[in-house]
Every structure is written in structure tokens, then in C-alpha cells.
Write a protein that holds these residues in place. Structure first.
Motif, PDB file in Angstrom:
ATOM      1  N   ALA A  88       0.825  -1.207   0.000  1.00  0.00           N
ATOM      2  CA  ALA A  88       0.000   0.000   0.000  1.00  0.00           C
ATOM      3  C   ALA A  88       0.863   1.261   0.000  1.00  0.00           C
ATOM      4  O   ALA A  88       0.533   2.240  -0.683  1.00  0.00           O
ATOM      5  N   ILE A  89       1.965   1.241   0.722  1.00  0.00           N
ATOM      6  CA  ILE A  89       2.883   2.389   0.703  1.00  0.00           C
ATOM      7  C   ILE A  89       3.407   2.606  -0.707  1.00  0.00           C
ATOM      8  O   ILE A  89       3.426   3.733  -1.210  1.00  0.00           O
ATOM      9  N   ASN A  90       3.823   1.528  -1.345  1.00  0.00           N
ATOM     10  CA  ASN A  90       4.341   1.646  -2.707  1.00  0.00           C
ATOM     11  C   ASN A  90       3.281   2.160  -3.673  1.00  0.00           C
ATOM     12  O   ASN A  90       3.563   3.027  -4.507  1.00  0.00           O
ATOM     13  N   LEU A  91       2.061   1.627  -3.582  1.00  0.00           N
ATOM     14  CA  LEU A  91       0.971   2.104  -4.446  1.00  0.00           C
ATOM     15  C   LEU A  91       0.713   3.587  -4.213  1.00  0.00           C
ATOM     16  O   LEU A  91       0.519   4.356  -5.153  1.00  0.00           O
ATOM     17  N   SER A  92       0.694   3.969  -2.977  1.00  0.00           N
ATOM     18  CA  SER A  92       0.439   5.361  -2.637  1.00  0.00           C
ATOM     19  C   SER A  92       1.519   6.270  -3.223  1.00  0.00           C
ATOM     20  O   SER A  92       1.216   7.320  -3.787  1.00  0.00           O
ATOM     21  N   ARG A  93       2.756   5.873  -3.086  1.00  0.00           N
ATOM     22  CA  ARG A  93       3.869   6.680  -3.615  1.00  0.00           C
ATOM     23  C   ARG A  93       3.867   6.714  -5.142  1.00  0.00           C
ATOM     24  O   ARG A  93       4.059   7.762  -5.746  1.00  0.00           O
ATOM     25  N   LEU A  94       3.676   5.566  -5.760  1.00  0.00           N
ATOM     26  CA  LEU A  94       3.770   5.478  -7.214  1.00  0.00           C
ATOM     27  C   LEU A  94       2.569   6.070  -7.936  1.00  0.00           C
ATOM     28  O   LEU A  94       2.711   6.672  -9.005  1.00  0.00           O
ATOM     29  N   LEU A  95       1.372   5.864  -7.382  1.00  0.00           N
ATOM     30  CA  LEU A  95       0.148   6.247  -8.082  1.00  0.00           C
ATOM     31  C   LEU A  95      -0.557   7.461  -7.490  1.00  0.00           C
ATOM     32  O   LEU A  95      -1.569   7.903  -8.017  1.00  0.00           O
ATOM     33  N   GLY A  96      -0.053   7.971  -6.375  1.00  0.00           N
ATOM     34  CA  GLY A  96      -0.681   9.120  -5.741  1.00  0.00           C
ATOM     35  C   GLY A  96      -1.926   8.783  -4.943  1.00  0.00           C
ATOM     36  O   GLY A  96      -2.692   9.665  -4.580  1.00  0.00           O
ATOM     37  N   ALA A  97      -2.117   7.503  -4.651  1.00  0.00           N
ATOM     38  CA  ALA A  97      -3.305   7.074  -3.908  1.00  0.00           C
ATOM     39  C   ALA A  97      -3.180   7.439  -2.440  1.00  0.00           C
ATOM     40  O   ALA A  97      -2.082   7.520  -1.888  1.00  0.00           O
ATOM     41  N   ASP A  98      -4.311   7.638  -1.802  1.00  0.00           N
ATOM     42  CA  ASP A  98      -4.362   7.817  -0.361  1.00  0.00           C
ATOM     43  C   ASP A  98      -3.933   6.503   0.283  1.00  0.00           C
ATOM     44  O   ASP A  98      -4.363   5.425  -0.148  1.00  0.00           O
ATOM     45  N   ILE A  99      -3.096   6.567   1.311  1.00  0.00           N
ATOM     46  CA  ILE A  99      -2.580   5.350   1.933  1.00  0.00           C
ATOM     47  C   ILE A  99      -3.706   4.480   2.495  1.00  0.00           C
ATOM     48  O   ILE A  99      -3.677   3.265   2.367  1.00  0.00           O
ATOM     49  N   SER A 100      -4.716   5.085   3.089  1.00  0.00           N
ATOM     50  CA  SER A 100      -5.830   4.296   3.631  1.00  0.00           C
ATOM     51  C   SER A 100      -6.606   3.595   2.523  1.00  0.00           C
ATOM     52  O   SER A 100      -6.973   2.422   2.653  1.00  0.00           O
ATOM     53  N   ASP A 101      -6.846   4.293   1.421  1.00  0.00           N
ATOM     54  CA  ASP A 101      -7.535   3.676   0.284  1.00  0.00           C
ATOM     55  C   ASP A 101      -6.703   2.537  -0.306  1.00  0.00           C
ATOM     56  O   ASP A 101      -7.238   1.482  -0.666  1.00  0.00           O
ATOM     57  N   ALA A 102      -5.398   2.751  -0.399  1.00  0.00           N
ATOM     58  CA  ALA A 102      -4.515   1.714  -0.926  1.00  0.00           C
ATOM     59  C   ALA A 102      -4.538   0.485  -0.010  1.00  0.00           C
ATOM     60  O   ALA A 102      -4.540  -0.653  -0.496  1.00  0.00           O
ATOM     61  N   LEU A 103      -4.560   0.696   1.303  1.00  0.00           N
ATOM     62  CA  LEU A 103      -4.646  -0.424   2.241  1.00  0.00           C
ATOM     63  C   LEU A 103      -5.946  -1.198   2.052  1.00  0.00           C
ATOM     64  O   LEU A 103      -5.943  -2.430   2.004  1.00  0.00           O
ATOM     65  N   ILE A 104      -7.050  -0.480   1.929  1.00  0.00           N
ATOM     66  CA  ILE A 104      -8.348  -1.133   1.736  1.00  0.00           C
ATOM     67  C   ILE A 104      -8.345  -1.942   0.438  1.00  0.00           C
ATOM     68  O   ILE A 104      -8.765  -3.101   0.411  1.00  0.00           O
ATOM     69  N   GLY A 105      -7.861  -1.349  -0.641  1.00  0.00           N
ATOM     70  CA  GLY A 105      -7.799  -2.044  -1.921  1.00  0.00           C
ATOM     71  C   GLY A 105      -6.928  -3.287  -1.871  1.00  0.00           C
ATOM     72  O   GLY A 105      -7.305  -4.349  -2.383  1.00  0.00           O
ATOM     73  N   GLU A 106      -5.763  -3.177  -1.235  1.00  0.00           N
ATOM     74  CA  GLU A 106      -4.850  -4.323  -1.122  1.00  0.00           C
ATOM     75  C   GLU A 106      -5.435  -5.419  -0.245  1.00  0.00           C
ATOM     76  O   GLU A 106      -5.324  -6.602  -0.568  1.00  0.00           O
ATOM     77  N   LEU A 107      -6.044  -5.049   0.865  1.00  0.00           N
ATOM     78  CA  LEU A 107      -6.673  -6.046   1.737  1.00  0.00           C
ATOM     79  C   LEU A 107      -7.747  -6.819   0.978  1.00  0.00           C
ATOM     80  O   LEU A 107      -7.830  -8.045   1.064  1.00  0.00           O
ATOM     81  N   ASN A 108      -8.568  -6.095   0.249  1.00  0.00           N
ATOM     82  CA  ASN A 108      -9.631  -6.750  -0.512  1.00  0.00           C
ATOM     83  C   ASN A 108      -9.077  -7.620  -1.633  1.00  0.00           C
ATOM     84  O   ASN A 108      -9.532  -8.753  -1.841  1.00  0.00           O
ATOM     85  N   ARG A 109      -8.086  -7.101  -2.350  1.00  0.00           N
ATOM     86  CA  ARG A 109      -7.488  -7.864  -3.460  1.00  0.00           C
ATOM     87  C   ARG A 109      -6.904  -9.173  -2.946  1.00  0.00           C
ATOM     88  O   ARG A 109      -7.151 -10.241  -3.506  1.00  0.00           O
TER      89      ARG A 109
END
Length: 134
Positions: A88-109
Motif C-alpha cells: 500500500a505504501i508503494n501504491l500510494s507513492r507510485l500512483l498518488g493514492a491515499d494510503i488508507s484507500d490503498a490499504l483497503i484495496g490491497e486487503l480486498n485484493r
């Protein structure tokens, strides 16, 4: 070795010194840890802490990312679902995503979800697997 779970308000006190008495209690607790003891931070506490720091204390995205990275690197903390948090940290840094949203997306995936539906247009644009429900 003791594994000690902490609630959001304990974790927040590590970073925000707005309550002198509680901050002192947390500081004493950290100093009293035995060398092999760890604080366990579950994913709910982590996300709630991020929301609290952003909404109540005005932390910026860059500060939150640095904070989570620092948590992952501490030897006295065990972060629940460490790899998901790192992703999620990497997604947030690379794609500009909110860290909380990235965590939710990764958990679900990683829980087998084909997609995560949201009303958050920015999350739908920046987090892989998130889709806008219209």
C-alpha cells in the motif's frame, strides 16, 4: 517475549503530544519494554490512526507515508499484514493514492475480491481494483 496489542489512542500518542499525561504514560511504557517485547498494531488500528492523524491533526500524505514507513522499520513494533502495508505504501507513492484507500484495496485484493466498489472518485482512479459505483 510479550506481544502487546495497542489501541489507536496509544499509537496516536507516540506521534502527537497533545495530552501530556497520556504521552508520558506511553513514553514510560515504551521505555519499560523488555528487549524481546513488541507492540502489535493490527490493520484496523493502523488505518484508524492514519485517519485520525490526517483529519484531526492535519498530517499531510507525505507525513503519513513517512510515519508508516518508520513503523515498519521499528524493531519494537509488529505490524499486522506487513506485506500488504508495504504494498500500500508503494501504491500510494507510485500512483498518488491515499494510503488508507490503498490499504483497503490491497486487503480486498488479497482476500480474493475481484474489485472494490467506492463512491470516492479519486480512489477509483488511483487504486488498482477500485471502481466507482455510480
Amino acid at each position: 517475549m510479550a506481544r502487546i496489542g495497542v489501541d489507536t489512542n496509544i499509537l496516536v500518542r507516540l506521534f502527537v503530544k497533545d495530552d501530556a499525561e497520556q504521552s508520558a504514560s506511553v513514553a514510560r511504557l515504551v521505555r519499560a519494554l523488555e528487549e524481546e517485547d513488541v507492540f502489535f498494531i493490527n490493520i484496523v488500528v493502523l488505518i484508524e490512526t492514519l485517519w485520525t492523524l490526517r483529519r484531526q491533526y492535519g498530517y499531510r500524505k507525505s507525513q503519513l507515508l513517512a510515519l508508516v514507513q518508520a513503523l515498519l522499520e521499528r524493531g519494537d513494533l509488529e505490524i499486522d499484514q506487513y506485506e500488504i502495508v508495504g504494498n500500500a505504501i508503494n501504491l500510494s507513492r507510485l500512483l498518488g493514492a491515499d494510503i488508507s484507500d490503498a490499504l483497503i484495496g490491497e486487503l480486498n485484493r488479497l482476500s480474493g475480491c475481484d474489485r472494490t466498489l467506492t463512491f470516492d472518485a479519486k480512489a477509483a482512479k488511483t487504486v488498482p481494483g477500485m471502481e466507482l459505483l455510480e
